[in-house]
Design a protein around this motif. Structure first.
Motif, PDB file in Angstrom:
ATOM      1  N   MET A 179       0.738  -1.096   0.010  1.00 49.21           N
ATOM      2  CA  MET A 179      -0.087  -0.139   0.085  1.00 49.21           C
ATOM      3  C   MET A 179       0.889   1.078   0.036  1.00 49.21           C
ATOM      4  O   MET A 179       1.712   1.356   0.594  1.00 49.21           O
ATOM      5  N   LYS A 180       0.440   2.307  -0.850  1.00 44.53           N
ATOM      6  CA  LYS A 180       1.264   3.396  -1.048  1.00 44.53           C
ATOM      7  C   LYS A 180       0.965   4.439   0.066  1.00 44.53           C
ATOM      8  O   LYS A 180      -0.220   4.405   0.482  1.00 44.53           O
ATOM      9  N   SER A 181       2.108   4.968   0.678  1.00 46.95           N
ATOM     10  CA  SER A 181       1.690   6.134   1.876  1.00 46.95           C
ATOM     11  C   SER A 181       2.059   7.470   1.080  1.00 46.95           C
ATOM     12  O   SER A 181       2.998   7.742  -0.017  1.00 46.95           O
ATOM     13  N   PHE A 182       1.398   8.586   1.708  1.00 49.67           N
ATOM     14  CA  PHE A 182       1.945  10.088   1.156  1.00 49.67           C
ATOM     15  C   PHE A 182       2.046  10.952   2.476  1.00 49.67           C
ATOM     16  O   PHE A 182       1.426  10.604   3.612  1.00 49.67           O
ATOM     17  N   TYR A 183       2.550  11.988   2.290  1.00 52.75           N
ATOM     18  CA  TYR A 183       2.659  13.093   3.256  1.00 52.75           C
ATOM     19  C   TYR A 183       2.235  14.437   2.393  1.00 52.75           C
ATOM     20  O   TYR A 183       2.927  14.572   1.142  1.00 52.75           O
ATOM     21  N   ILE A 184       1.376  15.317   2.896  1.00 50.30           N
ATOM     22  CA  ILE A 184       1.206  16.559   2.096  1.00 50.30           C
ATOM     23  C   ILE A 184       1.965  17.792   3.105  1.00 50.30           C
ATOM     24  O   ILE A 184       1.576  17.665   4.517  1.00 50.30           O
ATOM     25  N   ALA A 185       2.821  18.488   2.500  1.00 55.54           N
ATOM     26  CA  ALA A 185       3.162  19.691   3.111  1.00 55.54           C
ATOM     27  C   ALA A 185       2.662  20.752   2.439  1.00 55.54           C
ATOM     28  O   ALA A 185       2.511  21.106   1.395  1.00 55.54           O
ATOM     29  N   SER A 186       2.209  21.835   3.681  1.00 58.39           N
ATOM     30  CA  SER A 186       1.588  22.998   3.059  1.00 58.39           C
ATOM     31  C   SER A 186       1.475  23.874   4.381  1.00 58.39           C
ATOM     32  O   SER A 186       2.153  23.890   5.121  1.00 58.39           O
ATOM     33  N   SER A 187       0.317  24.632   4.326  1.00 60.90           N
ATOM     34  CA  SER A 187       0.065  25.583   5.276  1.00 60.90           C
ATOM     35  C   SER A 187      -1.265  25.442   5.766  1.00 60.90           C
ATOM     36  O   SER A 187      -2.256  25.077   5.224  1.00 60.90           O
ATOM     37  N   PHE A 188      -1.676  26.136   6.876  1.00 60.20           N
ATOM     38  CA  PHE A 188      -2.996  26.046   7.435  1.00 60.20           C
ATOM     39  C   PHE A 188      -4.060  26.765   6.640  1.00 60.20           C
ATOM     40  O   PHE A 188      -5.017  26.632   6.611  1.00 60.20           O
TER      41      PHE A 188
ATOM     42  N   ASP B  22       9.384  12.608  10.713  1.00 59.60           N
ATOM     43  CA  ASP B  22       9.100  11.085  10.472  1.00 59.60           C
ATOM     44  C   ASP B  22       8.248  10.814   9.433  1.00 59.60           C
ATOM     45  O   ASP B  22       8.250   9.824   8.791  1.00 59.60           O
ATOM     46  N   ALA B  23       7.087  11.502   9.072  1.00 60.33           N
ATOM     47  CA  ALA B  23       5.931  11.246   8.141  1.00 60.33           C
ATOM     48  C   ALA B  23       6.889  11.689   6.820  1.00 60.33           C
ATOM     49  O   ALA B  23       6.409  10.686   6.043  1.00 60.33           O
ATOM     50  N   VAL B  24       7.509  12.639   6.619  1.00 58.94           N
ATOM     51  CA  VAL B  24       8.108  12.603   5.335  1.00 58.94           C
ATOM     52  C   VAL B  24       9.131  11.542   4.954  1.00 58.94           C
ATOM     53  O   VAL B  24       9.273  10.815   3.924  1.00 58.94           O
TER      54      VAL B  24
ATOM     55  N   SER C 170       8.911   8.493   6.366  1.00 58.43           N
ATOM     56  CA  SER C 170       8.117   7.074   5.922  1.00 58.43           C
ATOM     57  C   SER C 170       6.986   7.310   4.561  1.00 58.43           C
ATOM     58  O   SER C 170       6.639   6.193   4.180  1.00 58.43           O
ATOM     59  N   ALA C 171       6.994   8.293   3.910  1.00 55.10           N
ATOM     60  CA  ALA C 171       6.080   8.450   3.048  1.00 55.10           C
ATOM     61  C   ALA C 171       6.777   7.805   1.682  1.00 55.10           C
ATOM     62  O   ALA C 171       7.866   8.092   1.457  1.00 55.10           O
ATOM     63  N   ASP C 172       5.986   7.348   0.680  1.00 56.32           N
ATOM     64  CA  ASP C 172       6.501   7.042  -0.482  1.00 56.32           C
ATOM     65  C   ASP C 172       6.146   8.074  -1.534  1.00 56.32           C
ATOM     66  O   ASP C 172       7.274   8.340  -2.524  1.00 56.32           O
ATOM     67  N   VAL C 173       5.349   9.107  -1.352  1.00 56.32           N
ATOM     68  CA  VAL C 173       5.279  10.280  -2.150  1.00 56.32           C
ATOM     69  C   VAL C 173       5.387  11.405  -1.262  1.00 56.32           C
ATOM     70  O   VAL C 173       4.333  11.209  -0.153  1.00 56.32           O
ATOM     71  N   VAL C 174       5.733  12.370  -1.413  1.00 53.59           N
ATOM     72  CA  VAL C 174       5.593  13.725  -0.644  1.00 53.59           C
ATOM     73  C   VAL C 174       4.963  14.808  -1.605  1.00 53.59           C
ATOM     74  O   VAL C 174       5.659  15.143  -2.771  1.00 53.59           O
ATOM     75  N   VAL C 175       3.828  15.381  -1.349  1.00 55.22           N
ATOM     76  CA  VAL C 175       3.403  16.415  -2.097  1.00 55.22           C
ATOM     77  C   VAL C 175       3.825  17.792  -1.291  1.00 55.22           C
ATOM     78  O   VAL C 175       3.323  17.900  -0.157  1.00 55.22           O
ATOM     79  N   ILE C 176       4.253  18.732  -2.162  1.00 54.25           N
ATOM     80  CA  ILE C 176       4.520  20.148  -1.481  1.00 54.25           C
ATOM     81  C   ILE C 176       3.166  21.043  -2.294  1.00 54.25           C
ATOM     82  O   ILE C 176       3.392  21.284  -3.443  1.00 54.25           O
ATOM     83  N   LEU C 177       2.358  21.185  -1.398  1.00 52.26           N
ATOM     84  CA  LEU C 177       1.158  21.960  -2.011  1.00 52.26           C
ATOM     85  C   LEU C 177       1.152  23.383  -1.532  1.00 52.26           C
ATOM     86  O   LEU C 177       1.216  23.839  -0.563  1.00 52.26           O
ATOM     87  N   LEU C 178       1.502  24.159  -2.562  1.00 57.43           N
ATOM     88  CA  LEU C 178       1.713  25.607  -2.397  1.00 57.43           C
ATOM     89  C   LEU C 178       0.542  26.476  -2.506  1.00 57.43           C
ATOM     90  O   LEU C 178      -0.648  25.809  -3.067  1.00 57.43           O
TER      91      LEU C 178
END
Length: 140
Positions: free
Chosen positions: A1-10, A60-62, A64-72
């Motif tokens: 199963m693929k995992s992801f992390y999304i980096a962005s702002s509130f 840790d989340a970054v 362990s993620a298979d894909v990291v999304v940088i959402l601007l």
């Protein structure tokens, strides 16, 4: 199963939750849902210990993620998370609702590294890029 992390702002929480919930519906695992972290979001006093704990969870989340999304547009830590993802060789997708990521006056030099995938347009284009690549990889 693929995992992801999304980096962005509130300030971008609606799009972050939309992308995360759609990926979860498709069977992906979110390595850390920082949008649920009221401590960082609310006006309550945050201690250095709180910041250390949140930072460790995000790191840790970054990792362990298979894909990291940088959402601007991103928040204070978004570009740190981008750096961790690049350094670890993670599949990293840089997303913006418009092509501001290609504006030399405002874009980071790191946005143009060859290992980054870029996407701009509606959030559904980002989802197609993530999910479509996984379908293509599975077919090979």
């Amino acid at each position: 199963m693929k995992s992801f992390y999304i980096a962005s702002s509130f300030s971008n929480i609606v799009n972050v939750r939309y992308v995360a919930q759609t990926l979860e519906y498709k069977g992906y695992i979110n390595t850390y849902d920082w949008t649920q972290n009221a401590l960082a979001r609310d006006a309550n006093p945050v201690t250095l210990a709180d910041l250390r704990s949140i930072g460790q969870q995000e790191k840790d989340a970054v990792l362990s993620a298979d894909v990291v999304v940088i959402l601007l547009p991103g928040g204070k830590s978004t570009h740190v998370e981008l750096g961790i993802a690049i350094a670890q060789g993670k599949r990293t997708i840089l997303y913006s609702p418009n092509d501001v990521i290609n504006n030399p006056e405002t874009a980071s030099t790191f946005y143009h590294l060859p290992e980054l995938e870029k996407c701009y347009g509606p959030p559904d284009d980002l989802l197609d890029m993530i999910i479509g690549a996984e379908v293509t990889d599975a077919a090979v």
